[in-house]
Design a protein around this motif. Structure first.
Motif, PDB file in Angstrom:
ATOM      1  N   TYR A  45      -2.725  -9.872  11.826  1.00 19.45           N
ATOM      2  CA  TYR A  45      -1.586  -9.346  11.419  1.00 19.45           C
ATOM      3  C   TYR A  45      -0.252  -9.904  12.023  1.00 19.45           C
ATOM      4  O   TYR A  45      -0.291 -10.628  12.968  1.00 19.45           O
ATOM      5  CB  TYR A  45      -1.509  -7.826  11.602  1.00 19.45           C
ATOM      6  CG  TYR A  45      -1.426  -7.356  13.140  1.00 19.45           C
ATOM      7  CD1 TYR A  45      -0.090  -7.127  13.694  1.00 19.45           C
ATOM      8  CD2 TYR A  45      -2.702  -7.159  13.786  1.00 19.45           C
ATOM      9  CE1 TYR A  45      -0.211  -6.919  15.095  1.00 19.45           C
ATOM     10  CE2 TYR A  45      -2.627  -6.846  15.109  1.00 19.45           C
ATOM     11  CZ  TYR A  45      -1.250  -6.587  15.775  1.00 19.45           C
ATOM     12  OH  TYR A  45      -1.230  -6.207  17.172  1.00 19.45           O
TER      13      TYR A  45
ATOM     14  N   VAL B 270      -1.250  -7.719   2.884  1.00 22.57           N
ATOM     15  CA  VAL B 270      -0.990  -6.370   2.637  1.00 22.57           C
ATOM     16  C   VAL B 270      -0.020  -5.829   3.484  1.00 22.57           C
ATOM     17  O   VAL B 270      -0.041  -5.973   4.571  1.00 22.57           O
ATOM     18  CB  VAL B 270      -2.530  -5.654   2.782  1.00 22.57           C
ATOM     19  CG1 VAL B 270      -2.039  -4.126   2.440  1.00 22.57           C
ATOM     20  CG2 VAL B 270      -3.455  -6.026   1.991  1.00 22.57           C
TER      21      VAL B 270
ATOM     22  N   GLU C  44       1.805  -3.203   5.634  1.00 21.43           N
ATOM     23  CA  GLU C  44       1.634  -1.935   6.451  1.00 21.43           C
ATOM     24  C   GLU C  44       0.843  -0.853   5.722  1.00 21.43           C
ATOM     25  O   GLU C  44       1.136   0.135   5.375  1.00 21.43           O
ATOM     26  CB  GLU C  44       3.142  -1.270   6.511  1.00 21.43           C
ATOM     27  CG  GLU C  44       4.136  -2.376   7.346  1.00 21.43           C
ATOM     28  CD  GLU C  44       5.568  -1.499   7.978  1.00 21.43           C
ATOM     29  OE1 GLU C  44       5.679  -1.684   8.928  1.00 21.43           O
ATOM     30  OE2 GLU C  44       5.871  -0.909   6.905  1.00 21.43           O
ATOM     31  N   PRO C  45      -0.268  -1.340   5.925  1.00 23.32           N
ATOM     32  CA  PRO C  45      -1.374  -0.319   5.318  1.00 23.32           C
ATOM     33  C   PRO C  45      -1.690   0.885   6.134  1.00 23.32           C
ATOM     34  O   PRO C  45      -1.326   0.884   7.391  1.00 23.32           O
ATOM     35  CB  PRO C  45      -2.625  -1.315   5.313  1.00 23.32           C
ATOM     36  CG  PRO C  45      -2.571  -2.361   6.299  1.00 23.32           C
ATOM     37  CD  PRO C  45      -1.035  -2.398   6.266  1.00 23.32           C
TER      38      PRO C  45
ATOM     39  N   THR D 277      -2.313  -8.434   7.450  1.00 22.76           N
ATOM     40  CA  THR D 277      -1.393  -7.622   7.123  1.00 22.76           C
ATOM     41  C   THR D 277      -0.142  -7.690   7.788  1.00 22.76           C
ATOM     42  O   THR D 277      -0.144  -8.257   8.924  1.00 22.76           O
ATOM     43  CB  THR D 277      -2.034  -6.206   7.580  1.00 22.76           C
ATOM     44  OG1 THR D 277      -2.142  -6.247   9.005  1.00 22.76           O
ATOM     45  CG2 THR D 277      -3.416  -5.898   6.963  1.00 22.76           C
TER      46      THR D 277
ATOM     47  N   GLN E 258      -3.256  -2.404  11.097  1.00 28.39           N
ATOM     48  CA  GLN E 258      -3.692  -1.285  10.301  1.00 28.39           C
ATOM     49  C   GLN E 258      -4.671  -0.455  11.484  1.00 28.39           C
ATOM     50  O   GLN E 258      -5.354  -1.222  11.957  1.00 28.39           O
ATOM     51  CB  GLN E 258      -4.749  -1.715   9.069  1.00 28.39           C
ATOM     52  CG  GLN E 258      -5.216  -0.548   8.401  1.00 28.39           C
ATOM     53  CD  GLN E 258      -6.086  -1.080   7.379  1.00 28.39           C
ATOM     54  OE1 GLN E 258      -6.283  -2.044   6.917  1.00 28.39           O
ATOM     55  NE2 GLN E 258      -6.735   0.284   6.679  1.00 28.39           N
TER      56      GLN E 258
ATOM     57  N   ARG F 143       0.219   5.245   9.111  1.00 27.80           N
ATOM     58  CA  ARG F 143       0.752   3.854   9.377  1.00 27.80           C
ATOM     59  C   ARG F 143       0.817   3.742  10.687  1.00 27.80           C
ATOM     60  O   ARG F 143       1.704   4.241  11.563  1.00 27.80           O
ATOM     61  CB  ARG F 143       1.773   3.686   8.293  1.00 27.80           C
ATOM     62  CG  ARG F 143       1.777   3.809   6.688  1.00 27.80           C
ATOM     63  CD  ARG F 143       2.507   3.417   5.886  1.00 27.80           C
ATOM     64  NE  ARG F 143       2.657   4.069   4.566  1.00 27.80           N
ATOM     65  CZ  ARG F 143       1.671   3.558   3.891  1.00 27.80           C
ATOM     66  NH1 ARG F 143       0.952   2.289   4.012  1.00 27.80           N
ATOM     67  NH2 ARG F 143       1.315   4.228   2.508  1.00 27.80           N
TER      68      ARG F 143
ATOM     69  N   THR G  32      -6.974  -2.557   1.368  1.00 26.97           N
ATOM     70  CA  THR G  32      -7.650  -3.472   2.265  1.00 26.97           C
ATOM     71  C   THR G  32      -8.957  -3.167   2.007  1.00 26.97           C
ATOM     72  O   THR G  32      -9.813  -4.088   2.228  1.00 26.97           O
ATOM     73  CB  THR G  32      -7.059  -3.085   3.739  1.00 26.97           C
ATOM     74  OG1 THR G  32      -7.503  -1.629   3.936  1.00 26.97           O
ATOM     75  CG2 THR G  32      -5.802  -3.793   3.854  1.00 26.97           C
TER      76      THR G  32
ATOM     77  N   SER H 253       0.805  -1.187   0.145  1.00 26.16           N
ATOM     78  CA  SER H 253       0.023   0.089   0.026  1.00 26.16           C
ATOM     79  C   SER H 253       0.813   1.131   0.152  1.00 26.16           C
ATOM     80  O   SER H 253       0.429   2.358  -0.082  1.00 26.16           O
ATOM     81  CB  SER H 253      -1.081  -0.106   1.184  1.00 26.16           C
ATOM     82  OG  SER H 253      -0.181   0.110   2.391  1.00 26.16           O
TER      83      SER H 253
END
Length: 336
Positions: free
Chosen positions: A160, A127, A129-130, A149, A153, A193, A137, A72
């Motif tokens: 995560y 994903v 580190e959105p 993730t 997030q 983030r 996401t 991202s």
């Protein structure tokens, strides 16, 4: 001249003396099949050279047996001109783990435009580190795609892998102070983030603990090294007493080194520079950058394992804690 005839599931069934259904269950690990029967089926399939049709398996299971890893972050910080970096290190390790479980991995590279996520035929996604309001996401969740993730997030309850951001931040700040720095500035990226949020909190506590006036600046992620250089140039002009910069992103750290040199100062004699990710930039910049080993290979493997467990409906903890980070001191802070 026609090639050799490919053996079918019926051929295996006849050779093993069982039904087609039993062959299917035995080879795919489903249903209740007596171990001796399964062994007989596997032996017959091996002797005949039978390989199950992946297309047929997909039609039966409804799975593509494909995962995606998505960044991202803008291309300027996720990879840079070399296309190597944090994202590709995660992708390589994730691909290896996925393949060991019989899954392929689609790599959705950092793009300056929105990636065509709606066209991907995937069973789940990792994903990296959105941001707090990350559209990646949101789009995947709207499709019902299971997500894991790398790093939490902000504002979302998704499974995560914990990259232990507070410990990483403390490693960097403590090291800078141990090297003699007393006016340490924090260079963050724009956005919310979890890494930026956690680092800012650690920095605030560190500053209070040591009686140091906090000094935090931000750079636009989309500009990478250039915006990091600009932010640091302004920082040094306004605060000439700054003797160290803790950069949240390696691209910003490279920009900081440029800004220090442009001001006629030296790294590390006048200004020490340290960053988070021990990647290509940290190892090849002159001087080389002090960074942190995040054990990304293990983190990526854990992300794949967690995603696959969730796809299977296995009850597992939804937060996986990565091994403790370790500092990698280099010339940008130690001079050697």
């Amino acid at each position: 001249m026609a090639g050799p005839v490919r053996p079918t599931i019926s051929d295996v069934a006849r050779a093993a003396g069982v039904s087609r259904t039993t062959v299917s269950h035995a080879l795919n690990g489903v249903g209740k099949v007596d171990p001796r029967t399964r062994e007989r089926v596997v032996k017959a399939a091996t002797e005949l050279g039978y390989r199950p049709s992946l297309r047929a398996q997909r039609l039966r299971s409804g799975q593509s047996r494909t995962l995606a890893v998505v960044s991202s972050m803008p291309v300027a910080v996720a990879g840079g001109p070399s296309k190597l970096g944090f994202f590709m290190e995660v992708a390589a390790a994730a691909a290896e783990t996925a393949l060991m479980h019989g899954f392929a991995l689609v790599v959705v590279p950092p793009l300056d435009t929105d990636p065509p996520l709606d066209t991907l035929d995937i069973d789940g996604a990792i994903v990296i580190e959105p941001d707090q309001d990350d559209p990646t996401t949101q789009r995947l969740r709207s499709r019902g795609v299971p997500i894991v993730t790398m790093g939490p997030q902000q504002g979302m309850d998704l499974p995560y892998v914990d990259l232990r951001a507070p410990e990483v931040g403390r490693l960097l700040l403590d090291h800078l102070r141990e090297q003699g720095a007393r006016r340490i500035a924090l260079l963050l990226g724009s956005g919310h983030r979890s890494w930026y949020v956690d680092l800012a909190e650690v920095y605030a506590r560190f500053a209070e603990e040591h009686g140091m006036a906090p000094l935090v600046v931000e750079a636009d992620e989309s500009g990478g090294e250039d915006t990091g250089r600009a932010a640091c140039a302004e920082l040094l002009a306004q605060h000439p007493d700054v003797d160290a910069i803790c950069a949240a992103v390696d691209a910003f750290a490279v920009g900081a080194v440029r800004a220090v040199a442009e001001r006629g100062l030296r790294v590390p004699e006048d200004v020490r520079v340290a960053t988070r990710y021990d990647g290509v930039r940290a190892r090849t910049t002159t001087p080389t950058l002090t960074a942190v080993d995040l054990h990304l290979g293990e983190a990526a493997a854990s992300a794949v394992e967690l995603l696959l467990a969730n796809l299977k409906g296995t009850e597992v903890p939804q937060v996986v804690t990565n091994p403790a980070p370790s500092l990698v001191p280099r010339a940008s802070t130690t001079g050697s």
